[in-house]
Enzyme design. Sequence first.
Site, mmCIF file in Angstrom:
data_model
loop_
_atom_site.group_PDB
_atom_site.id
_atom_site.type_symbol
_atom_site.label_atom_id
_atom_site.label_comp_id
_atom_site.label_asym_id
_atom_site.label_seq_id
_atom_site.Cartn_x
_atom_site.Cartn_y
_atom_site.Cartn_z
ATOM 1 N N GLY A 66 -3.984 -6.128 -3.328
ATOM 2 C CA GLY A 66 -4.956 -7.111 -2.888
ATOM 3 C C GLY A 66 -4.378 -8.391 -2.341
ATOM 4 O O GLY A 66 -4.926 -8.997 -1.423
ATOM 5 N N ASP B 21 -10.192 -13.686 -11.233
ATOM 6 C CA ASP B 21 -11.506 -13.411 -11.804
ATOM 7 C C ASP B 21 -11.456 -13.873 -13.248
ATOM 8 O O ASP B 21 -11.553 -15.059 -13.525
ATOM 9 C CB ASP B 21 -11.847 -11.930 -11.653
#
Length: 189
Positions: free
Chosen positions: A55, A116
């Site tokens: 990512g 996150d």
Amino acid sequence: MSTAVKPHDLAAALANADLIFDRATLEQAIARMAQPIRADYSNDDVPVYLTIMHGGLPFAAQLAMELGALGLDLEFDYLHATRYRGATSGGELTWKHRPATPLQGRRVLLADDILDEGHTLAAIRSWCLEQGARDVRIAALAVKAHDRCVPGIHADYVGVEVPDRYVFGYGMDYHEQGRNLPAIYALKD
């Protein structure tokens, strides 16, 4: 060619998603991030620049170019540690690749797509410190807006804040798809 419908259709996800940040906005945010990073590193203090795969790749590449334009040299390496492996919720951390560059006494800059809850980044940061890194900082393209972060973990450099929804694009995946979308989208509730 099979006509079977994919269980996780990216086109359907895009049709059911809001555009949160377009490419130009993300590129501007990355350019802004580069300024304080450059200010935190002297010319004789080249950081080990660790891209967190998969990512972090699009973001890390863009940020590296911005830092280079500001005159900051980087020593590149990467790591691949994941808790997701294509799922939407995390499990046990799995190391797929550890950096080959010795970290002893070095400053480390981690580049990742999103912070996150921070379980993966906390484990990676701890590992870097166990390897002898004298300083570990985190650059995250996106930080999710909520109060569930692992205590003590935060991004030192942040591009954008995204809503507490399933987000994808610009490195973040929708069931291993869409990482190369040049924008960030959030599924509608």
